[in-house]
Motif scaffolding. Structure first.
Motif, PDB file in Angstrom:
ATOM      1  N   LYS A 133      -8.047  -5.333  -7.847  1.00  0.00           N
ATOM      2  CA  LYS A 133      -7.555  -3.886  -8.460  1.00  0.00           C
ATOM      3  C   LYS A 133      -8.289  -2.611  -8.089  1.00  0.00           C
ATOM      4  O   LYS A 133      -7.765  -1.683  -7.889  1.00  0.00           O
ATOM      5  N   ASP A 134      -9.622  -2.568  -7.864  1.00  0.00           N
ATOM      6  CA  ASP A 134     -10.229  -1.769  -7.227  1.00  0.00           C
ATOM      7  C   ASP A 134     -10.455  -1.316  -5.944  1.00  0.00           C
ATOM      8  O   ASP A 134     -10.971  -0.423  -5.449  1.00  0.00           O
ATOM      9  N   GLY A 135      -9.494  -2.365  -5.160  1.00  0.00           N
ATOM     10  CA  GLY A 135      -9.392  -1.868  -3.728  1.00  0.00           C
ATOM     11  C   GLY A 135     -10.347  -2.738  -3.007  1.00  0.00           C
ATOM     12  O   GLY A 135     -10.432  -2.648  -1.866  1.00  0.00           O
ATOM     13  N   SER A 136     -11.415  -3.221  -3.574  1.00  0.00           N
ATOM     14  CA  SER A 136     -12.414  -4.068  -2.949  1.00  0.00           C
ATOM     15  C   SER A 136     -11.859  -5.361  -2.325  1.00  0.00           C
ATOM     16  O   SER A 136     -10.840  -6.162  -3.244  1.00  0.00           O
ATOM     17  N   TYR A 156       0.653  -1.161  -0.027  1.00  0.00           N
ATOM     18  CA  TYR A 156      -0.092   0.012  -0.137  1.00  0.00           C
ATOM     19  C   TYR A 156       0.868   1.260  -0.005  1.00  0.00           C
ATOM     20  O   TYR A 156       0.460   2.334   0.376  1.00  0.00           O
ATOM     21  N   GLY A 157       2.210   1.233  -0.519  1.00  0.00           N
ATOM     22  CA  GLY A 157       2.994   2.133  -0.460  1.00  0.00           C
ATOM     23  C   GLY A 157       3.620   2.485  -1.903  1.00  0.00           C
ATOM     24  O   GLY A 157       2.886   2.218  -2.846  1.00  0.00           O
ATOM     25  N   TYR A 207      -4.655 -13.595   0.894  1.00  0.00           N
ATOM     26  CA  TYR A 207      -3.645 -12.905   0.624  1.00  0.00           C
ATOM     27  C   TYR A 207      -3.804 -11.387   0.576  1.00  0.00           C
ATOM     28  O   TYR A 207      -5.021 -11.237   0.166  1.00  0.00           O
ATOM     29  N   MET A 208      -2.912 -10.679   0.935  1.00  0.00           N
ATOM     30  CA  MET A 208      -3.060  -9.245   0.980  1.00  0.00           C
ATOM     31  C   MET A 208      -4.189  -8.554   1.574  1.00  0.00           C
ATOM     32  O   MET A 208      -5.061  -7.739   0.970  1.00  0.00           O
TER      33      MET A 208
END
Length: 253
Positions: free
Chosen positions: A151-154, A64-65, A172-173
């Motif tokens: 990819k859209d953050g959901s 997230y960076g 994951y993630m």
């Protein structure tokens, strides 16, 4: 340097981190590489396998960076493949399991470049290192491997389906989605399902916590867990404790 028509691109999985978990094929590819494009999660010890003249190009992403865009990585792959015979794209875990490895395969498709995919031990196998089998007869009927961040953050749209199954769920993630994950389990009446968070699986600095699915956020905060980590949810998480307890009771009787 480059010989006409001889380029080989190796898309290599380095496993969860412990260098001893590399496959022999991965070791040889790294050892013979002229160029290595490597990710953020690659253990420095693994990079030392390469020869002293090997070009090591960092193309990683901090969770997230800051990160190198995938489009730029694709361009770098082509750049080096035009100039060198042996190029390694080195990734943590397995390149084709949430690793964008196949996107990079597509980048060189039709470019007269021989592509060699070398699988790596997925980070989900870190569960087994912590005495959590991903499946067990009579307990778990399968495994759902889901992304915590599309990819859209959901969150993965399959999570509600996975929650209702009799299979182990590996996310994951998902550390930024712990609240949503916990709420989904509570919503479907599965808040008491055993869960584990495993950070830096297989490495000396590994950290782990076991809790209930409903308590994922609290458990992660109390134990200072962050990225990178996998989340394992299912009855298999408690298996090591329940079987040990049953064994003790048999000895007492």
């Amino acid at each position: 340097m480059k010989k006409l028509g001889t380029t080989s691109l190796f898309i290599v999985g380095s496993g969860p981190g412990d260098p001893e978990l590399l496959t022999l094929k991965a070791y040889k590819a790294i050892e013979n590489a002229e160029v290595i494009l490597y990710d953020n999660l690659i253990n420095e010890e693994i990079l030392q396998i390469a020869g002293k003249n090997c070009i090591k190009h960092y193309v990683g992403k901090h969770p997230y960076g800051k990160y190198v865009p995938q489009e730029e990585i694709n361009e770098l792959i082509l750049h080096y493949c035009e100039r060198y015979d042996s190029v390694v794209r080195l990734k943590g875990g397995d390149p084709y399991l949430f690793g964008r490895g196949f996107e990079e395969w597509l980048t060189v498709k039709g470019k007269n470049i021989a592509v060699n995919y070398i699988p790596g031990i997925s980070s989900m196998q870190g569960a087994g290192i912590n005495n959590i089998p991903l499946t067990h007869r009579g307990i778990s009927e399968g495994v759902w491997a889901l992304t915590g961040m599309k990819k859209d953050g959901s969150l993965a749209t399959d999570l509600p389906l996975a929650v209702q199954s009799r299979s182990t769920v590996v996310i994951y993630m998902g550390m930024r989605k712990l609240d949503e994950i916990a709420r989904t389990y509570v919503l479907y009446g599965k808040g008491e399902t055993p869960a584990a968070i495993i950070q830096h699986a297989s490495l000396p600095q590994q950290k782990q916590v076991v809790c209930k699915a409903k308590d994922l956020v609290r458990a992660s905060k109390e134990n200072g867990l962050g990225h990178p980590a996998i989340i394992v949810i299912g009855e298999v998480v408690d298996l090591q404790y329940s079987l040990a307890m049953a064994n003790e009771q048999r000895h007492i009787i």
